[in-house]
Design an enzyme around this catalytic site. Structure first.
Site, short mmCIF file in Angstrom:
data_model
loop_
_atom_site.label_atom_id
_atom_site.label_comp_id
_atom_site.label_asym_id
_atom_site.label_seq_id
_atom_site.Cartn_x
_atom_site.Cartn_y
_atom_site.Cartn_z
N ARG A 181 4.49 -14.07 10.14
CA ARG A 181 4.69 -12.59 10.05
C ARG A 181 6.08 -12.64 10.79
NH1 ARG A 181 1.61 -7.16 11.40
NH2 ARG A 181 3.45 -5.78 11.84
N GLU A 218 0.79 -1.06 0.00
CA GLU A 218 0.00 0.12 -0.04
C GLU A 218 0.92 1.27 -0.22
OE1 GLU A 218 -3.69 2.06 2.66
OE2 GLU A 218 -2.29 0.38 3.43
N LYS A 246 3.01 1.61 11.27
CA LYS A 246 3.14 2.72 10.59
C LYS A 246 2.91 3.99 11.56
CE LYS A 246 2.62 0.91 5.97
NZ LYS A 246 1.87 1.03 4.68
#
Length: 816
Positions: A416, A196, A426
């Site tokens: 992950r 993204e 973020k």
């Protein structure tokens, strides 16, 4: 010999050393193939697969000796690799040693095929090598070392080691993915990496990017990099540019670059199809209420709206009608499925903000969960690799493709990547940037691709590490030691060596026996001459680090690296107790193996040979807790001091180092040049962690925060090796002790100490002794003696034993 090609499997046991060494000796082509089942020699006329036949084919190309003697030794060479009984091995070596007592070579006065074959047979026999190491066969050892030192033998050994290393490196990753991708067909696999464009790539993203590229290459397929640009509120074009730059830093090249926004019309059409088929509906339920209804398994009041009403509202949303504000489109999957991801998820939202690529053309945008399975199918993606945090959404992914009649995509998930003391959010990373706690998104303390690359992590180390994790499904917190230790193995063989001396309390040393200034050319890497050369300046005055100078004893013999031994004659101290100057006398005939201290140094600065100011920078973790929980506020766990700058000097050789170059300041550690020395700018070097566990611990103590700088004790650095290193600050600080336990000697007694805090606080009691842990501070350890009353041998009176205990005062091992 261009017309001869020998193919060997580097993992064969026992390995056919004789064939390999012979091939290199006659300059034949040699190939290593881990799939090869037998040695193969390809000639102009034929292909030879039998080992004996291969040796016979190569032997005429080597010098021949006495035929009878040569036949005896070649026969021995063929049988020796299979001899395992100790008496037989020793007997064979004894005979060879006796034979070589008055001979340089086995047959004649030069190397023959007998020498090469017998050497190869010894090399392949573990028991024989073990016996040779005992140094009982001097003549045989001398001959063996000579053959081993031949350029052809060295080249063959190096090539085999490289082949084994490549096999180990690739097989570790390959074994991790031994099952491969389900249903994969070579030449038809298509993977995708869909970032993204709302921020910078971090180390968590790199695993997905690397795995997608790995499998695409493994199956000779294609990799698509697709920007998932479905949220105009967060996305910017500048992030697309930085992500592409980050992928370039990772050496990841896409076969095709796309955007989800390329398919906005198609996605809109599929949403209309969903509504017409009765598999979706428009909903204006408040967001919080919708969330609660999904949790409780309650159907929305709009769930049974007519197809016509749903299409009408979606049309209003598409046109940006204010009356449609607050509406969304939901997939009609289930109300109360145990998997909450299937409880009527939202697939389209209204957003009137302009998109950075399509402008104000669209007022509705698909969610990732709706767009991803559709675009994957449209672009021909065969395998969608996702972290297992999406596992609950996998059935949703499959439902979307089935409901819309699309080609199916295989979903393959993996764990992950999470690291201790590391934030990947973020939002939280942005907070550090906004608070000016870091220099930016490329700060060396950040886990972004730019940050870890700026910290000195190589692409090769990152790739090897991520592939070594394999398809593990376990979600764990990884320590940083593994990836930094792997990185060290990669940079150590090629990092040029330089020296630096800290400016603070720099010590001037007078060198007796050196009359003037001279220079010598030295290798930048003693084990790798290809790295280059440097010029070392020798003079009657040199500079040392304060720590080194303070450790010298009077008349101690030390070694000045790349110079020789010297004897410390005298030291001059300042009023504060630091060393001001030292006088040493060169003792170049001394044995450096017998000295305990090997010291780096710099010749005093002069007009002809000026020293160059440099700054050495080290970092600590940004947060003081290994893992932040959901209810933890990052503000409560910010490490107060995370950057440590050490002004230093280096010599003029450092001026050749460019930004991004990785070097080693010997005895200090590995560094990456963050800023090259330019006019008006001082060179800056960031320390690269080397994976040593002791230096990877956070300097923070307690659950509430990090050690304030004024509470930190400084400990001596390690004298050997390249210096400690870790993701956090290394070597310069130790864990803080509470004020009540920081102890100082009292004036009344040398054997007792008391705390700086109130003496009534109970930390030290009368009669306690304090054991110093670092020469200046420590902890009180009570010393008491209990003795039982003993009945006397003669008489009735019992003797009351004394409780006194005498102990010698011992000098601290750190007090040097």
């Amino acid at each position: 010999m261009a017309d001869l090609t020998l193919t060997l499997n580097p993992t064969t046991t026992p390995f056919p050393w004789a064939a390999l060494i012979t091939a290199y000796y006659v300059s034949a082509n040699v190939k290593f193939d881990v799939e090869a089942t037998t040695p193969t020699l390809q000639t102009k006329a034929s292909t030879v697969t039998d080992l004996d036949a291969i040796l016979n084919e190569l032997s005429p190309l080597v010098a021949q000796g006495d035929s009878t003697k040569q036949a005896n030794f070649t026969s021995l060479a063929k049988t020796l690799p299979t001899v395992t009984a100790y008496p037989e091995v020793v007997g064979a070596l004894d005979n060879l040693d006796d034979h070589l007592a008055y001979r340089t070579f086995l047959v004649g006065h030069s190397i023959t095929v007998a020498d090469i074959w017998v050497w190869g047979s010894l090399k392949g026999n573990i028991q024989a090598l073990g016996v040779l190491k005992r140094n009982q066969h001097l003549h045989l050892s001398r001959w063996y070392s000579y053959i081993e030192g031949l350029p052809s033998t060295q080249a063959a050994t190096t090539a085999l080691n490289d082949a084994k290393a490549t096999k180990a490196k690739t097989s570790k990753a390959a074994s991790s993915f031994a099952l491969g991708l389900p249903g994969a067909i070579e030449g038809q696999v298509v993977t995708r990496f869909p970032p993204e464009p709302s921020g910078y790539l971090h180390i968590g993203h790199t695993k997905a990017a690397i795995l997608n590229q790995y499998f695409a290459a493994m199956y000779k397929g294609k990799l698509i990099v697709r920007f998932d640009d479905t949220n105009p509120a967060k996305e910017k074009e500048e992030f697309e540019t930085t992500i592409l730059e980050d992928l370039q830093l990772l050496d990841i090249k896409a076969d095709r670059l796309t955007h989800t926004s390329d398919y906005f019309q198609e996605l809109h059409d599929y949403c209309v199809q969903l509504l017409k088929s009765g598999k979706g509906y428009a909903d204006d339920t408040d967001q919080m209420q919708m969330r609660q209804e999904r949790m409780d398994g309650i159907a929305s009041k709009r769930r049974d709206s007519s197809v016509e009403d749903n299409l009408k509202i979606f049309e209003q949303m598409t046109s940006g009608d204010p009356a449609a504000q607050g509406w969304c489109i939901r997939a009609k999957i289930s109300v109360d499925d145990p998997n909450k991801a299937l409880r009527d998820p939202v697939v389209y939202r209204m957003n009137v903000l302009p998109h950075h690529r399509t402008g104000d053309k669209w007022k509705v945008y698909p969610t990732y969960d709706f767009a991803c399975p559709i675009v994957d199918s449209m672009e021909g993606v065969t395998h969608a690799l996702r972290t297992n945090e999406y596992r609950d959404r996998n059935p949703q992914y499959e439902w979307m493709q089935e409901a819309l009649g699309l080609r199916k995509t295989t979903v393959w998930d993996f764990s992950r990547v999470n690291f201790v003391y590391t934030l990947l959010s973020k939002r939280k990373l942005l907070w550090f940037v906004q608070q000016s706690l870091v220099q930016g998104w490329d700060d060396p303390r950040f886990p972004t691709v730019r940050g870890i690359r700026r910290r000195g992590l190589t692409v090769e180390a990152l790739k090897q590490y991520m592939l070594s994790q394999g398809p593990s499904q376990a979600t764990i917190m990884l320590e940083w030691d593994g990836i930094w230790a792997l990185n060290k193995k990669i940079i150590d063989p090629i990092a040029p060596r330089y020296w630096a001396v800290e400016k603070k309390d720099l010590v001037k040393v007078t060198v007796e026996g050196q009359s003037g200034v001279e220079t010598k050319v030295q290798p930048l890497h003693k084990k790798n001459p290809d790295v280059g050369e440097k010029t070392t300046v020798y003079g009657p005055e040199i500079y040392l680090d304060q720590e080194d100078a303070a450790s010298f004893e009077d008349n101690e013999e030390i070694t000045l690296m790349d110079w020789g031994n010297a004897i410390v004659k005298s030291k001059t101290k300042s009023a504060s107790g630091t060393i001001d100057s030292i006088v040493i006398t060169l003792h170049l005939e001394g044995d450096f193996k017998k000295t305990k201290k090997k010291i780096t140094w710099l010749a005093a600065s002069s007009d002809a040979h000026p020293l160059v100011p440099v700054t050495l920078i080290d970092y600590d973790y940004l947060i003081s807790k290994k893992k932040l929980e959901e209810d933890d506020d990052v503000k409560d766990f910010v490490t107060p001091q995370t950057e440590f700058r050490t002004p230093s000097f280096s010599d003029a050789n450092i001026l050749k180092v460019k930004k991004g170059d990785i070097i080693q300041f010997e005895r200090k550690g590995y560094y990456i040049c963050d800023q090259a020395a330019e006019e008006g700018k001082e060179a800056e070097f960031v320390k690269i962690p080397d994976g040593k566990a002791a230096s990877l611990a956070s300097k923070a103590t307690g659950a509430g925060g990090a050690v304030p700088p004024e509470k930190v004790d400084v400990v001596p650095k390690t004298k050997g090796g390249a210096g400690k290193g870790g993701w956090g600050k290394s070597g310069a600080q130790s864990a803080a002790k509470s004020p009540a336990n920081v102890l100082t000697p009292t004036k009344e007694s040398d054997s007792k100490l008391e705390t700086k805090a109130d003496s009534n606080n109970g930390a030290v009691k009368e009669g306690d002794r304090v054991f110093l842990s670092d020469g200046t501070s420590g902890f009180p350890i009570p010393i008491s003696t209990k003795m039982y009353d003993v009945k006397p041998v003669v008489g009735d009176a019992q003797t009351a034993p004394s409780g006194e205990s005498a102990m010698y005062q011992v000098k601290s091992v750190y007090d040097v």
